[in-house]
Design an enzyme around this catalytic site. Structure first.
Site, mmCIF file in Angstrom:
data_model
loop_
_atom_site.group_PDB
_atom_site.id
_atom_site.type_symbol
_atom_site.label_atom_id
_atom_site.label_comp_id
_atom_site.label_asym_id
_atom_site.label_seq_id
_atom_site.Cartn_x
_atom_site.Cartn_y
_atom_site.Cartn_z
ATOM 1 N N ASN A 100 44.436 24.075 -49.999
ATOM 2 C CA ASN A 100 43.969 22.931 -49.226
ATOM 3 C C ASN A 100 42.509 22.678 -49.588
ATOM 4 O OD1 ASN A 100 46.453 22.941 -47.842
ATOM 5 N ND2 ASN A 100 45.688 24.461 -46.388
ATOM 6 N N GLN A 117 42.044 21.903 -45.004
ATOM 7 C CA GLN A 117 41.163 23.059 -45.259
ATOM 8 C C GLN A 117 40.303 23.354 -44.026
ATOM 9 O OE1 GLN A 117 38.363 22.685 -48.536
ATOM 10 N NE2 GLN A 117 37.994 24.892 -48.589
ATOM 11 N N ASP A 155 46.914 36.778 -44.727
ATOM 12 C CA ASP A 155 46.475 35.732 -43.797
ATOM 13 C C ASP A 155 46.725 36.233 -42.377
ATOM 14 O OD1 ASP A 155 46.240 32.306 -44.065
ATOM 15 O OD2 ASP A 155 46.589 33.230 -42.117
ATOM 16 N N ILE A 156 45.733 36.041 -41.504
ATOM 17 C CA ILE A 156 45.820 36.568 -40.138
ATOM 18 C C ILE A 156 46.883 35.827 -39.314
ATOM 19 C CG2 ILE A 156 44.108 35.077 -38.986
ATOM 20 C CD1 ILE A 156 42.857 37.719 -37.884
ATOM 21 N N HIS A 166 40.419 29.073 -51.499
ATOM 22 C CA HIS A 166 41.449 30.110 -51.371
ATOM 23 C C HIS A 166 42.812 29.529 -51.701
ATOM 24 C CE1 HIS A 166 40.842 28.138 -47.483
ATOM 25 N NE2 HIS A 166 42.144 28.276 -47.291
ATOM 26 N N PHE A 167 43.648 30.380 -52.240
ATOM 27 C CA PHE A 167 45.019 30.012 -52.586
ATOM 28 C C PHE A 167 45.954 30.760 -51.645
ATOM 29 C CE2 PHE A 167 42.470 29.328 -56.279
ATOM 30 C CZ PHE A 167 42.990 28.173 -56.868
ATOM 31 N N HIS A 168 46.827 30.011 -50.989
ATOM 32 C CA HIS A 168 47.832 30.628 -50.128
ATOM 33 C C HIS A 168 49.023 31.032 -50.987
ATOM 34 C CE1 HIS A 168 46.296 29.059 -46.159
ATOM 35 N NE2 HIS A 168 45.714 28.193 -46.960
HETATM 36 P P1 5GP Z 1 43.030 26.700 -44.784
HETATM 37 O O1 5GP Z 1 43.596 25.881 -43.654
HETATM 38 O O2 5GP Z 1 41.521 26.607 -44.842
HETATM 39 O O3 5GP Z 1 43.701 26.419 -46.093
HETATM 40 O O4 5GP Z 1 43.459 28.174 -44.470
HETATM 41 C C1 5GP Z 1 42.618 29.125 -43.921
HETATM 42 C C2 5GP Z 1 43.490 30.314 -43.615
HETATM 43 O O5 5GP Z 1 42.658 31.399 -43.288
HETATM 44 C C3 5GP Z 1 44.433 30.095 -42.417
HETATM 45 O O6 5GP Z 1 45.787 30.228 -42.848
HETATM 46 C C4 5GP Z 1 44.016 31.160 -41.425
HETATM 47 O O7 5GP Z 1 45.107 31.748 -40.747
HETATM 48 C C5 5GP Z 1 43.279 32.166 -42.289
HETATM 49 N N1 5GP Z 1 42.212 32.873 -41.605
HETATM 50 C C6 5GP Z 1 41.244 32.322 -40.822
HETATM 51 N N2 5GP Z 1 40.414 33.270 -40.367
HETATM 52 C C7 5GP Z 1 40.870 34.452 -40.874
HETATM 53 C C8 5GP Z 1 40.406 35.800 -40.750
HETATM 54 O O8 5GP Z 1 39.435 36.111 -40.085
HETATM 55 N N3 5GP Z 1 41.118 36.747 -41.422
HETATM 56 C C9 5GP Z 1 42.224 36.441 -42.165
HETATM 57 N N4 5GP Z 1 42.843 37.454 -42.772
HETATM 58 N N5 5GP Z 1 42.661 35.182 -42.302
HETATM 59 C C10 5GP Z 1 42.003 34.198 -41.663
#
Ligand code: 5GP
Ligand code: ZN
Length: 137
Positions: A86, A93, A30-31, A99-101
């Site tokens: 999420n 989300q 995750d970035i 996606h799974f964290h």
């Molecule tokens: P969500 O909130 O949808 O569950 O999580 C999305 C996740 O994707 C966030 O934790 C965010 O930091 C990560 N993310 C968003 N854009 C990028 C990207 O371009 N590259 C990577 N590696 N992670 C990303």
């Protein structure tokens, strides 16, 4: 480039720190990590939420989650690990590609999950369970 950042990562059109790949899944860091080593495991195909995932992906996805989680724990010497998903904006989300964290945790790292509450009565708990059972039927 597509209109989905995770599809772009799968295609290799935007860079990512990829750590694991199978025929139908990909894992990368995750970035914006909650903790270093925080990774995302995704289906390579674009499915927006939990309910869009084809059940036949289940075994491969679970195996990827287990393998990557095990490697994160080893590489970061984590005491524990959260798996989190999420679904929809109300649940946080932001990227509409399922996606799974995987978040490594240390004893006493100070992170807290959501505050827990209580049902107003045992009957309220039972009626909530009944409503969910009815929705399953
Ligand atoms: P969500 O909130 O949808 O569950 O999580 C999305 C996740 O994707 C966030 O934790 C965010 O930091 C990560 N993310 C968003 N854009 C990028 C990207 O371009 N590259 C990577 N590696 N992670 C990303
Ligand atoms: Zn996508």
């Amino acid at each position: 480039m597509s209109n989905c950042i995770f599809c772009d990562i799968v295609q290799g059109t935007i860079p990512a720190a990829v750590i694991h790949s199978t025929a139908n899944t990909l894992a990368f860091l995750d970035i914006a990590p909650v903790r270093p080593g925080h990774a995302l495991v995704i289906p390579k195909a674009h499915h927006p939420t939990l309910w869009d995932l084809p059940p036949e992906l289940g075994n491969e996805l679970l195996e990827a989650l287990q393998n990557v989680a095990k490697a994160i724990r080893k590489a970061t010497q984590a005491d524990g690990l959260n798996v989190m998903m999420n679904n929809y904006r109300a649940a946080g989300q932001l990227v509409d590609h399922a996606h799974f964290h995987l978040i490594p945790r240390q004893e006493g790292d100070g992170l807290h999950l959501w505050p827990q509450g209580a049902y107003p009565s045992p009957e309220a708990m039972q009626s909530t369970a009944a409503a969910i059972r009815a929705a399953l039927a």
